[in-house]
Design an enzyme around this catalytic site. Structure first.
Site, short mmCIF file in Angstrom:
data_model
loop_
_atom_site.label_atom_id
_atom_site.label_comp_id
_atom_site.label_asym_id
_atom_site.label_seq_id
_atom_site.Cartn_x
_atom_site.Cartn_y
_atom_site.Cartn_z
N ARG A 209 54.99 41.11 47.72
CA ARG A 209 54.71 41.80 49.00
C ARG A 209 55.87 42.72 49.36
O ARG A 209 55.67 43.84 49.81
CB ARG A 209 54.49 40.77 50.12
CG ARG A 209 53.07 40.20 50.18
CD ARG A 209 52.84 39.37 51.44
NE ARG A 209 53.60 38.12 51.42
CZ ARG A 209 53.15 36.98 50.90
NH1 ARG A 209 51.95 36.92 50.38
NH2 ARG A 209 53.89 35.89 50.94
N PHE A 233 40.92 41.90 46.85
CA PHE A 233 41.04 40.46 47.11
C PHE A 233 42.13 40.26 48.18
O PHE A 233 43.08 39.50 47.98
CB PHE A 233 41.39 39.68 45.83
CG PHE A 233 40.48 39.97 44.66
CD1 PHE A 233 39.26 39.33 44.53
CD2 PHE A 233 40.85 40.89 43.69
CE1 PHE A 233 38.42 39.59 43.45
CE2 PHE A 233 40.03 41.16 42.61
CZ PHE A 233 38.82 40.52 42.48
N ASP A 255 37.61 42.40 50.43
CA ASP A 255 37.44 40.96 50.20
C ASP A 255 35.99 40.63 50.49
O ASP A 255 35.32 41.31 51.26
CB ASP A 255 38.37 40.14 51.11
CG ASP A 255 38.62 38.73 50.56
OD1 ASP A 255 39.71 38.49 50.00
OD2 ASP A 255 37.72 37.87 50.69
N SER A 256 35.51 39.56 49.86
CA SER A 256 34.11 39.16 50.09
C SER A 256 33.98 38.28 51.33
O SER A 256 32.89 38.07 51.83
CB SER A 256 33.57 38.42 48.87
OG SER A 256 34.43 37.36 48.55
N ASP A 305 44.76 41.15 43.09
CA ASP A 305 45.28 39.77 43.14
C ASP A 305 44.11 38.81 43.33
O ASP A 305 43.91 38.27 44.42
CB ASP A 305 46.30 39.63 44.29
CG ASP A 305 46.89 38.22 44.36
OD1 ASP A 305 46.92 37.54 43.32
OD2 ASP A 305 47.31 37.81 45.46
N CYS A 345 46.60 34.16 38.70
CA CYS A 345 47.19 32.87 39.10
C CYS A 345 46.53 31.73 38.31
O CYS A 345 46.63 30.58 38.69
CB CYS A 345 47.06 32.65 40.60
SG CYS A 345 45.37 32.63 41.19
N1 SAH Z 1 45.85 38.60 47.56
C1 SAH Z 1 45.73 37.55 48.55
C2 SAH Z 1 45.27 36.27 47.93
C3 SAH Z 1 43.95 36.40 47.21
S1 SAH Z 1 42.99 34.96 47.33
C4 SAH Z 1 47.05 37.38 49.29
O1 SAH Z 1 48.06 37.89 48.82
O2 SAH Z 1 47.06 36.74 50.33
C5 SAH Z 1 41.50 35.47 46.65
C6 SAH Z 1 40.61 36.21 47.62
O3 SAH Z 1 39.56 36.78 46.86
C7 SAH Z 1 39.92 35.35 48.66
O4 SAH Z 1 40.18 35.86 49.93
C8 SAH Z 1 38.41 35.45 48.34
O5 SAH Z 1 37.61 35.54 49.52
C9 SAH Z 1 38.35 36.74 47.58
N2 SAH Z 1 37.29 36.89 46.58
C10 SAH Z 1 36.92 36.03 45.61
N3 SAH Z 1 36.00 36.58 44.79
C11 SAH Z 1 35.78 37.84 45.27
C12 SAH Z 1 34.97 38.93 44.84
N4 SAH Z 1 34.20 38.84 43.75
N5 SAH Z 1 35.02 40.07 45.55
C13 SAH Z 1 35.81 40.18 46.65
N6 SAH Z 1 36.62 39.21 47.07
C14 SAH Z 1 36.60 38.04 46.39
#
Ligand code: SAH
Length: 401
Positions: A209, A233, A255-256, A305, A345
């Site tokens: 970050r 994400f 994000d979804s 991510d 991860c």
């Molecule tokens: N980058 C974030 C952590 C990611 S956690 C941070 O730094 O805080 C993973 C995220 O991906 C979750 O919020 C989940 O809702 C989202 N997610 C999972 N599959 C997805 C998809 N196919 N499309 C969009 N978002 C997705």
């Protein structure tokens, strides 16, 4: 004290101070230990190897506390390990109020995770051994200065494998507020310790970050305008807010999860970032990236991510294809001279495989790319050199030429 005797040859990993004893390595026990009880691990020829916590239900049948025969595993020993873990992170509080203060095997407390958010600790007891010391651990933590309460988020699926049930409750002191506010490198984030992912926040991405924040600031200095960035994400907006704090002109976050996006928008408001710079898009990232390309969009920085695509070794192939897909389509959106920050991860995907997958995406994209940095978790998530399984988060910074 009950002895756990290993099969012949199975002492090798313990002699290298690897802390796990698999069920298949056990020859016999001299009694019937309770779940979480300390046992003495011995080689087939009865030599002392380690003190370990017995786990009756897990394939990880015992996790070692100590390889020193002279140590006694008691409350004082646990307290000393906790103090040592806290001392190693003390310097981080100059930068942030969100710190992983105990990280399981790396702190010789296998299966215990403790995160500090402001005046609260959030615990995860992920193994029978630390579960057996739960009340002592809570008392010791509660003695730390300026702690108002401890919230237990022991709801990880791993507990079932340990023969433990899930538990989410206030363990000591005051109930935490709905959202605990933390400040990291000058940016404010709300953390929902009850329902958020992990213990509420991706503490492990702190350094990346900060990198995002620096890249945004550097871009502005060099180009005289703020960057246009895409954060895929985005969850509760970790990278998005860092970019806005660095001076990005426009950050599109995808994000979804509607809930995560709503919290991300609240987090932006916490920092007084005006709405025009931040766009929160509810979409599937796989589809969004395709549509953005068709629309001819470009970004100065793309961040990928995703959640863990491979939960175990059995899912490596499918996960590798998913990483390749988003990275190929993500790369295509990066403007010349721009950067891609890409992460995995999944513990089952190691650094080498991840790099190969990304290289494959670069080849298919027909772009030229430099790897300018390897990224990973911060120093509060150290890797115990004798336990490589602790490595999970890895990332690459690519510059597109
Ligand atoms: N980058 C974030 C952590 C990611 S956690 C941070 O730094 O805080 C993973 C995220 O991906 C979750 O919020 C989940 O809702 C989202 N997610 C999972 N599959 C997805 C998809 N196919 N499309 C969009 N978002 C997705």
């Amino acid at each position: 004290m009950i002895d756990l005797i290993l099969k012949k040859g199975k002492e090798r990993s313990l002699l290298r101070r690897h802390p796990w004893v698999y069920d298949t390595a056990v020859q016999k026990l001299s009694g019937k230990p309770a779940n979480g009880e300390t046992v003495c691990v011995r080689s087939a020829d009865k030599r002392f190897l380690a003190w370990a916590a017995y786990s009756e239900a897990s394939t990880l049948r015992a996790r070692c506390w100590s390889f020193d025969e002279n140590e006694m595993i008691n409350r004082d020993w646990i307290a000393a390990k906790i103090e040592k873990a806290l001392a190693a992170r003390a310097h981080l509080f100059e930068r942030t109020s969100a710190v992983r203060v105990i990280f399981g095997e790396a702190d010789q407390l296998p299966g215990l995770v403790v995160d500090r958010y402001g005046d609260w600790f959030v615990t995860q007891f992920q193994a029978a051994g630390v579960e057996a010391w739960r009340e002592d651990i809570a008392d010791i933590l509660m003695q730390q200065p300026d702690i108002r309460g401890i919230f237990d988020r022991s709801d990880a699926a791993t507990r079932h494998r340990e023969g433990l049930t899930e538990r989410v409750e206030t363990l000591r002191g005051q109930e935490p507020p709905q959202e605990i506010e933390v400040i990291e490198d000058g940016v404010r984030y709300g953390v929902d310790v009850r329902k958020g992912h992990k213990t509420g926040f991706y503490i492990d991405q702190r350094e990346s970050r900060l990198l995002a924040q620096r890249l945004a600031a550097e871009f502005k200095r060099r180009h005289g305008r703020g960057m246009r960035a895409l954060n895929c994400f985005c969850y509760t907006g970790g990278f998005s807010l860092a970019l806005l704090a660095g001076g990005a002109a426009e950050v599109v976050s995808v994000d979804s999860s509607e809930e995560a996006l709503a919290m991300a928008a609240r987090n932006a408001a916490r920092n007084g970032f005006n709405d025009e710079r931040a766009q929160w898009v509810q979409a599937d990232v796989f589809e969004y990236l395709r549509r953005a390309r068709e629309a001819g969009e470009t970004f100065d920085l793309v961040i990928l991510d995703p959640p863990k695509f491979a939960s175990s070794h059995r899912h490596i192939d499918r996960a590798a294809r998913a990483y390749k897909d988003i990275n190929l389509n993500g790369l295509r959106l990066v403007a010349p001279g721009g950067d891609l920050l890409t992460f995995s991860c999944s513990g089952a995907i190691d650094v080498d495989l991840f790099q190969k997958v990304i290289a494959g995406a670069v080849i298919d994209s027909k772009r030229e790319a430099w790897m300018v940095a390897r990224l990973g978790a911060g120093c509060d998530h150290p890797l115990m050199m004798t336990c490589p399984e602790g490595e999970y988060l890895k990332g690459l910074q690519l510059t597109l030429r």
